[in-house]
Design an enzyme around this catalytic site. Structure first.
Site, PDB file in Angstrom:
ATOM      1  CB  THR A 138      -0.900  -0.014   1.253  1.00 14.77           C
ATOM      2  OG1 THR A 138      -1.520   1.257   1.406  1.00 14.77           O
ATOM      3  CG2 THR A 138      -0.098  -0.276   2.526  1.00 14.77           C
ATOM      4  CG  ASP A 139      -1.180   4.954  -1.041  1.00 14.45           C
ATOM      5  OD1 ASP A 139      -1.729   4.353  -0.094  1.00 14.45           O
ATOM      6  OD2 ASP A 139      -1.780   5.804  -1.734  1.00 14.45           O
ATOM      7  CD  GLU A 140      -3.441   3.536   4.427  1.00 13.02           C
ATOM      8  OE1 GLU A 140      -3.216   3.416   5.648  1.00 13.02           O
ATOM      9  OE2 GLU A 140      -4.580   3.504   3.946  1.00 13.02           O
ATOM     10  CE1 TYR A 164      -3.373  -2.620   5.655  1.00 16.38           C
ATOM     11  CE2 TYR A 164      -3.294  -0.280   5.131  1.00 16.38           C
ATOM     12  CZ  TYR A 164      -3.310  -1.602   4.723  1.00 16.38           C
ATOM     13  OH  TYR A 164      -3.267  -1.913   3.381  1.00 16.38           O
ATOM     14  CE  LYS A 168       0.058  -4.546   2.982  1.00 20.58           C
ATOM     15  NZ  LYS A 168      -0.294  -5.905   2.427  1.00 20.58           N
TER      16      LYS A 168
HETATM   17  P1  NAD Z   1      -9.564  -7.482   2.162  1.00 18.21           P
HETATM   18  O1  NAD Z   1      -9.580  -7.168   3.612  1.00 18.21           O
HETATM   19  O2  NAD Z   1     -10.791  -7.242   1.346  1.00 18.21           O
HETATM   20  O3  NAD Z   1      -9.187  -9.022   1.943  1.00 18.21           O
HETATM   21  C1  NAD Z   1      -8.174  -9.660   2.661  1.00 18.21           C
HETATM   22  C2  NAD Z   1      -8.287 -11.155   2.420  1.00 18.21           C
HETATM   23  O4  NAD Z   1      -7.217 -11.808   3.137  1.00 18.21           O
HETATM   24  C3  NAD Z   1      -9.597 -11.764   2.933  1.00 18.21           C
HETATM   25  O5  NAD Z   1     -10.111 -12.664   1.977  1.00 18.21           O
HETATM   26  C4  NAD Z   1      -9.170 -12.506   4.198  1.00 18.21           C
HETATM   27  O6  NAD Z   1      -9.998 -13.624   4.500  1.00 18.21           O
HETATM   28  C5  NAD Z   1      -7.746 -12.917   3.848  1.00 18.21           C
HETATM   29  N1  NAD Z   1      -6.909 -13.148   5.040  1.00 18.21           N
HETATM   30  C6  NAD Z   1      -6.787 -12.339   6.114  1.00 18.21           C
HETATM   31  N2  NAD Z   1      -5.947 -12.905   7.019  1.00 18.21           N
HETATM   32  C7  NAD Z   1      -5.512 -14.078   6.482  1.00 18.21           C
HETATM   33  C8  NAD Z   1      -4.623 -15.100   6.919  1.00 18.21           C
HETATM   34  N3  NAD Z   1      -4.002 -15.025   8.098  1.00 18.21           N
HETATM   35  N4  NAD Z   1      -4.406 -16.158   6.085  1.00 18.21           N
HETATM   36  C9  NAD Z   1      -5.040 -16.248   4.894  1.00 18.21           C
HETATM   37  N5  NAD Z   1      -5.903 -15.313   4.447  1.00 18.21           N
HETATM   38  C10 NAD Z   1      -6.139 -14.243   5.223  1.00 18.21           C
HETATM   39  O7  NAD Z   1      -8.319  -6.687   1.560  1.00 18.21           O
HETATM   40  P2  NAD Z   1      -8.123  -5.986   0.141  1.00 18.21           P
HETATM   41  O8  NAD Z   1      -8.677  -4.621   0.217  1.00 18.21           O
HETATM   42  O9  NAD Z   1      -8.550  -6.913  -0.910  1.00 18.21           O
HETATM   43  O10 NAD Z   1      -6.533  -5.852   0.121  1.00 18.21           O
HETATM   44  C11 NAD Z   1      -5.720  -6.887  -0.408  1.00 18.21           C
HETATM   45  C12 NAD Z   1      -4.264  -6.483  -0.281  1.00 18.21           C
HETATM   46  O11 NAD Z   1      -4.039  -5.273  -0.977  1.00 18.21           O
HETATM   47  C13 NAD Z   1      -3.817  -6.223   1.153  1.00 18.21           C
HETATM   48  O12 NAD Z   1      -2.516  -6.728   1.309  1.00 18.21           O
HETATM   49  C14 NAD Z   1      -3.839  -4.715   1.268  1.00 18.21           C
HETATM   50  O13 NAD Z   1      -2.892  -4.269   2.213  1.00 18.21           O
HETATM   51  C15 NAD Z   1      -3.457  -4.299  -0.120  1.00 18.21           C
HETATM   52  N6  NAD Z   1      -3.946  -2.989  -0.583  1.00 18.21           N
HETATM   53  C16 NAD Z   1      -5.265  -2.670  -0.479  1.00 18.21           C
HETATM   54  C17 NAD Z   1      -5.730  -1.453  -0.978  1.00 18.21           C
HETATM   55  C18 NAD Z   1      -7.194  -1.062  -0.893  1.00 18.21           C
HETATM   56  O14 NAD Z   1      -7.525   0.076  -1.214  1.00 18.21           O
HETATM   57  N7  NAD Z   1      -8.098  -1.949  -0.515  1.00 18.21           N
HETATM   58  C19 NAD Z   1      -4.836  -0.566  -1.571  1.00 18.21           C
HETATM   59  C20 NAD Z   1      -3.480  -0.927  -1.662  1.00 18.21           C
HETATM   60  C21 NAD Z   1      -3.062  -2.154  -1.172  1.00 18.21           C
HETATM   61  O1  DAU Z   2      -4.163   3.921   0.402  1.00 18.22           O
HETATM   62  C1  DAU Z   2      -4.369   2.547   0.313  1.00 18.22           C
HETATM   63  C2  DAU Z   2      -5.216   2.087   1.469  1.00 18.22           C
HETATM   64  O2  DAU Z   2      -6.525   2.558   1.253  1.00 18.22           O
HETATM   65  C3  DAU Z   2      -5.211   0.579   1.656  1.00 18.22           C
HETATM   66  O3  DAU Z   2      -3.918   0.148   1.972  1.00 18.22           O
HETATM   67  C4  DAU Z   2      -6.184   0.151   2.756  1.00 18.22           C
HETATM   68  O4  DAU Z   2      -6.246  -1.265   2.813  1.00 18.22           O
HETATM   69  C5  DAU Z   2      -7.541   0.716   2.442  1.00 18.22           C
HETATM   70  O5  DAU Z   2      -8.441   0.402   3.496  1.00 18.22           O
HETATM   71  C6  DAU Z   2      -7.470   2.224   2.232  1.00 18.22           C
HETATM   72  O6  DAU Z   2      -7.191   2.932   3.463  1.00 18.22           O
HETATM   73  P1  DAU Z   2      -7.947   4.301   3.859  1.00 18.22           P
HETATM   74  O7  DAU Z   2      -7.875   4.497   5.320  1.00 18.22           O
HETATM   75  O8  DAU Z   2      -7.494   5.419   2.981  1.00 18.22           O
HETATM   76  O9  DAU Z   2      -9.435   3.897   3.378  1.00 18.22           O
HETATM   77  P2  DAU Z   2     -10.883   4.086   4.032  1.00 18.22           P
HETATM   78  O10 DAU Z   2     -11.861   3.664   2.992  1.00 18.22           O
HETATM   79  O11 DAU Z   2     -10.990   3.489   5.387  1.00 18.22           O
HETATM   80  O12 DAU Z   2     -10.982   5.666   4.192  1.00 18.22           O
HETATM   81  C7  DAU Z   2     -10.809   6.551   3.096  1.00 18.22           C
HETATM   82  C8  DAU Z   2     -10.926   7.976   3.605  1.00 18.22           C
HETATM   83  O13 DAU Z   2     -12.270   8.221   4.022  1.00 18.22           O
HETATM   84  C9  DAU Z   2     -10.061   8.258   4.826  1.00 18.22           C
HETATM   85  O14 DAU Z   2      -9.586   9.600   4.756  1.00 18.22           O
HETATM   86  C10 DAU Z   2     -11.029   8.114   5.994  1.00 18.22           C
HETATM   87  C11 DAU Z   2     -12.345   8.571   5.407  1.00 18.22           C
HETATM   88  N1  DAU Z   2     -13.548   7.928   5.960  1.00 18.22           N
HETATM   89  C12 DAU Z   2     -13.610   6.576   5.974  1.00 18.22           C
HETATM   90  C13 DAU Z   2     -14.713   5.916   6.464  1.00 18.22           C
HETATM   91  C14 DAU Z   2     -14.778   4.402   6.499  1.00 18.22           C
HETATM   92  C15 DAU Z   2     -14.622   8.709   6.395  1.00 18.22           C
HETATM   93  O15 DAU Z   2     -14.582   9.947   6.373  1.00 18.22           O
HETATM   94  N2  DAU Z   2     -15.725   8.068   6.898  1.00 18.22           N
HETATM   95  C16 DAU Z   2     -15.816   6.696   6.959  1.00 18.22           C
HETATM   96  O16 DAU Z   2     -16.842   6.176   7.450  1.00 18.22           O
END
Ligand code: NAD
Ligand code: DAU
Length: 373
Positions: A138-140, A164, A168
């Site tokens: 992630t970019d975080e 988180y 990561k």
């Molecule tokens: P998600 O939470 O939707 O899915 C995570 C999956 O991992 C689930 O299916 C869960 O059951 C599985 N999991 C969790 N713990 C596990 C374990 N111990 N063993 C096996 N499986 C396990 O997450 P996502 O949003 O699909 O993100 C996927 C990946 O991409 C993550 O590594 C996250 O950090 C990264 N990422 C997400 C975003 C985003 O915006 N969602 C952005 C950048 C990177």
């Molecule tokens: O940047 C990549 C990341 O983006 C991933 O690595 C994470 O897995 C993914 O969850 C996401 O993180 P964020 O914290 O940016 O996403 P989230 O959807 O939780 O929140 C996006 C923005 O919206 C953040 O500034 C918080 C705000 N927010 C979020 C929720 C859930 C609100 O204002 N209200 C809300 O209820």
């Protein structure tokens, strides 16, 4: 079929993993996909229901298991002669990492290390085989940008601010170390905020959508001016495929949409899209009577400012220049096209989001699958 083309996808039942698997099955690429997923609250086996290719055991296999189970990881790598691991599995929600950080350390740090150890044992143990370990990050990890800072490049300092992002960051470092010390062939992508189908309604976009439909408050953290760089999940998955094909071993690629927007603007787009959908389709009024749009009121009326997220990062933005130059990466969706598709998907797939949000239904679904497998 050449077994060596089989891939292991960890976390494949989650949001991005499931989209990746669906995209790959649809592409008709050779090789079996083995999904390893612990089915936490975020994982959903039904994400493969009706997906073309997912019912063909030569193309797809689902394994319910934990990445921390090193013996299981080793067995899967050997049994399926896997040479490519795509590591998506993680705890992914920042808010959950604030209320309960332990699971983030367990899965993201300890779990990633267990998977790396298994890959090392199987791939580097004997005379060595050609292989790739791709880590999805992630970019975080780069921390928070000021309003006028340049977007994150791969050489930015790591400054994770939440449990988180810290977990990561730790996993990224372990992946890097296994390359430098043990010569494991790794690549890492650090991606910005994804949105699209199959995203659990705890993340901003699906949460706001579902709350609109239920007539529930739209909780805006702080002043709503935190900025994220939004990318449709299909474009992230495409970036990962390109990295597998063309990425240089040991390298990191930032993937993003060059689409920075403050949260309030995102919520404006969503509420306007829901209002417009109700105006165009009167059956939505009967399906979602609690939605303000069902009474011709704007969904924006649900906006409610709430207490800020502790340690809330102000701004993320990705500079994708390296991925563009080396991989030919560029997003296909605009934010407008991607959001329109996403709103349409959630409107059409109420049973999906109701099921994943309902714990008892979820348990039932797992028992149902266990009984059938
Ligand atoms: P998600 O939470 O939707 O899915 C995570 C999956 O991992 C689930 O299916 C869960 O059951 C599985 N999991 C969790 N713990 C596990 C374990 N111990 N063993 C096996 N499986 C396990 O997450 P996502 O949003 O699909 O993100 C996927 C990946 O991409 C993550 O590594 C996250 O950090 C990264 N990422 C997400 C975003 C985003 O915006 N969602 C952005 C950048 C990177
Ligand atoms: O940047 C990549 C990341 O983006 C991933 O690595 C994470 O897995 C993914 O969850 C996401 O993180 P964020 O914290 O940016 O996403 P989230 O959807 O939780 O929140 C996006 C923005 O919206 C953040 O500034 C918080 C705000 N927010 C979020 C929720 C859930 C609100 O204002 N209200 C809300 O209820």
């Amino acid at each position: 079929m050449n077994h060596h083309q089989s891939i292991l996808v960890t976390g494949g039942a989650g949001f991005i993993g499931a989209n990746f698997v669906q995209q790959r099955l649809a592409s008709g690429k050779a090789g079996k996909i083995v999904v390893l997923d612990a089915l936490t609250y975020a994982g959903n086996r039904a994400n493969f229901d009706g997906v073309e290719g997912a019912s063909d055991p030569a193309r797809f296999e689902f394994v319910h298991g934990d990445i921390r189970d090193g013996a299981l990881c080793e067995r899967l790598l050997r049994e399926h002669e896997i040479r490519t691991v795509l590591h998506f599995a993680a705890e992914s929600h920042v808010d959950r990492s604030i209320t309960g950080p332990d699971a983030f350390i367990d899965t993201n740090v300890v779990g990633t290390h267990a998977l790396l150890k298994a890959a090392r044992a199987v791939w580097l143990g004997g005379s060595g085989v050609d292989h790739r370990f791709h880590h999805v990050s992630t970019d975080e990890v780069y921390g928070s940008l000021g309003a006028h800072d340049a977007p994150f490049s791969e050489s930015n300092q790591y400054q994770p601010n939440s449990p988180y992002s810290a977990s990561k960051a730790a996993s990224d470092h372990l992946v890097r170390a296994y390359h430098h010390t043990f010569h494991l062939n790794v690549t890492t992508t650090n991606c910005s905020n994804n949105y699209g189908p199959f995203q659990f309604p705890e993340k901003l976009i699906p949460l706001m959508l579902v709350n609109c439909l239920h007539g529930k408050a739209l909780p805006i953290y702080g002043d709503g001016m935190n900025v994220r760089d939004w990318l449709h999940v299909d474009d992230h998955c495409r970036g990962i495929e390109l990295t597998l094909q063309m990425g240089r071993v040991g390298e990191v690629y930032n993937i993003g949409g060059e689409n920075e927007r403050p949260n309030l603007e995102i919520v404006e787009h969503i509420t306007a899209a829901v209002d417009a959908a109700f105006a165009a389709d009167s059956s939505l009024r009967t399906r979602f009577p609690e939605c303000p749009a069902a009474q011709s009121k704007p969904c924006w009326s649900l906006v409610t400012y709430v207490k800020d997220r502790p340690g809330h990062d102000r701004r993320y933005a990705i500079d994708p220049a390296k991925a563009r130059a080396e991989l030919g990466y560029r997003p296909h969706e605009t934010f407008e096209s991607g959001l329109a598709k996403t709103v349409a998907w959630y409107l059409a797939n109420q049973p999906w989001w109701r099921a994943v949000m309902d714990g008892s239904y979820r348990q039932w679904m797992e028992r149902n699958y266990a009984a059938r497998s």
